[in-house]
Scaffold this active site. Structure first.
Site, PDB file in Angstrom:
ATOM      1  N   HIS A 153     -24.732  12.918   3.774  1.00  0.00           N
ATOM      2  CA  HIS A 153     -24.232  14.288   3.624  1.00  0.00           C
ATOM      3  C   HIS A 153     -23.762  14.621   2.212  1.00  0.00           C
ATOM      4  O   HIS A 153     -23.016  15.578   2.018  1.00  0.00           O
ATOM      5  CB  HIS A 153     -23.107  14.534   4.638  1.00  0.00           C
ATOM      6  CG  HIS A 153     -23.577  14.439   6.058  1.00  0.00           C
ATOM      7  ND1 HIS A 153     -22.755  14.087   7.103  1.00  0.00           N
ATOM      8  CD2 HIS A 153     -24.810  14.636   6.601  1.00  0.00           C
ATOM      9  CE1 HIS A 153     -23.452  14.086   8.237  1.00  0.00           C
ATOM     10  NE2 HIS A 153     -24.702  14.412   7.951  1.00  0.00           N
ATOM     11  N   TYR A 211     -13.454  22.387  -2.192  1.00  0.00           N
ATOM     12  CA  TYR A 211     -14.016  21.092  -2.570  1.00  0.00           C
ATOM     13  C   TYR A 211     -13.333  20.504  -3.797  1.00  0.00           C
ATOM     14  O   TYR A 211     -13.299  19.280  -3.961  1.00  0.00           O
ATOM     15  CB  TYR A 211     -15.535  21.199  -2.748  1.00  0.00           C
ATOM     16  CG  TYR A 211     -16.220  21.232  -1.407  1.00  0.00           C
ATOM     17  CD1 TYR A 211     -16.408  20.061  -0.677  1.00  0.00           C
ATOM     18  CD2 TYR A 211     -16.618  22.429  -0.828  1.00  0.00           C
ATOM     19  CE1 TYR A 211     -16.990  20.084   0.579  1.00  0.00           C
ATOM     20  CE2 TYR A 211     -17.197  22.471   0.423  1.00  0.00           C
ATOM     21  CZ  TYR A 211     -17.378  21.301   1.133  1.00  0.00           C
ATOM     22  OH  TYR A 211     -17.935  21.317   2.384  1.00  0.00           O
TER      23      TYR A 211
END
Length: 233
Positions: A106, A55
């Site tokens: 999300h 990420y």
């Protein structure tokens, strides 16, 4: 005269034209990673270093990406409509394009939260590492809804879609649930548009117009259609 309420559901296809890839492009791999290793609670528990680094890279990718004509076109619709964007994407390209009302189903790549308190959320522009702690002492993780996790914003999204006067879907396969179910909550007889380079099976959705084009071209066509329709009113 009040502006009509236009609700837009967007997916990975709109950001793909800004160079942001989706795991669905390559047989379940996302930038070469198995999605279940980097986007599930189990994967994070097994190898937090890998997940955080994944990420961290996504954050850099998004920071380098720029809004494309589809993002900008949807933002421009605010001149004539009361627009709400519901996005499955974790990037901030809608906001950077000028959209002022964006709901992220999300999560958001530029936010992080404590593993022990999902409501303890803060901004992040750099990297997250193992050992970086939130104010409550919990390990920090990306503020992302992973597979096998609940989607806390879905009920808010259902409420928004149920009040739409025009409903648009852009760049999503309609395969990722519960987001894909939102089309079923749009009022039966309001105009609906689906824009995607490969239109999925849509069943018997009433009052539906399909625009089988990439997001940038499709949004331009949508704007022309809506402009003509507004002249007819």
């Amino acid at each position: 005269m009040a502006k009509k309420k236009l609700v837009v559901l967007t997916g990975a296809g709109i950001s793909a034209e800004s160079g942001l890839k989706t795991f669905r492009d390559s047989d379940g791999l996302w930038e070469g990673y198995n999605v279940y290793e980097v986007a599930t609670p189990t994967g994070f528990a097994k190898n937090p270093e890998l997940v955080l680094e994944f990420y961290n890279m996504r954050r850099k990718n998004v920071a380098e990406a720029k809004p494309n004509a589809a993002h900008i076109g949807l933002a421009a619709l605010e001149e004539d409509f009361n627009v709400t964007i519901i996005t499955q994407n974790i990037d901030d390209l809608h906001e950077r394009a000028g959209s002022t009302n964006v709901l992220h189903l999300h999560g958001e790549i530029f936010k992080m939260r404590s593993v022990t308190n999902p409501t303890l959320i803060s901004e992040i522009r750099g990297d997250i590492h193992v050992g970086d702690l939130a104010a409550d002492g919990g390990q920090l993780r990306p503020h992302i809804v992973w597979f096998d996790e609940l989607v806390p914003m879905i009920e808010v999204a259902v409420e928004v879609v149920s009040t739409a006067e025009i409903f648009v879907v852009v760049g999503t396969s309609l395969l990722v649930y519960p987001a894909a179910s939102l089309v079923n909550y749009a009022p039966r007889f309001v105009p609906k548009y689906i824009i995607d380079k490969s239109i999925p099976y849509t069943g018997n959705i009433p009052n539906l117009t399909t625009i089988e084009k990439p997001a940038t071209e499709g949004v331009a066509e949508l704007k022309r259609i809506l402009s003509v329709d507004s002249l007819d009113v």
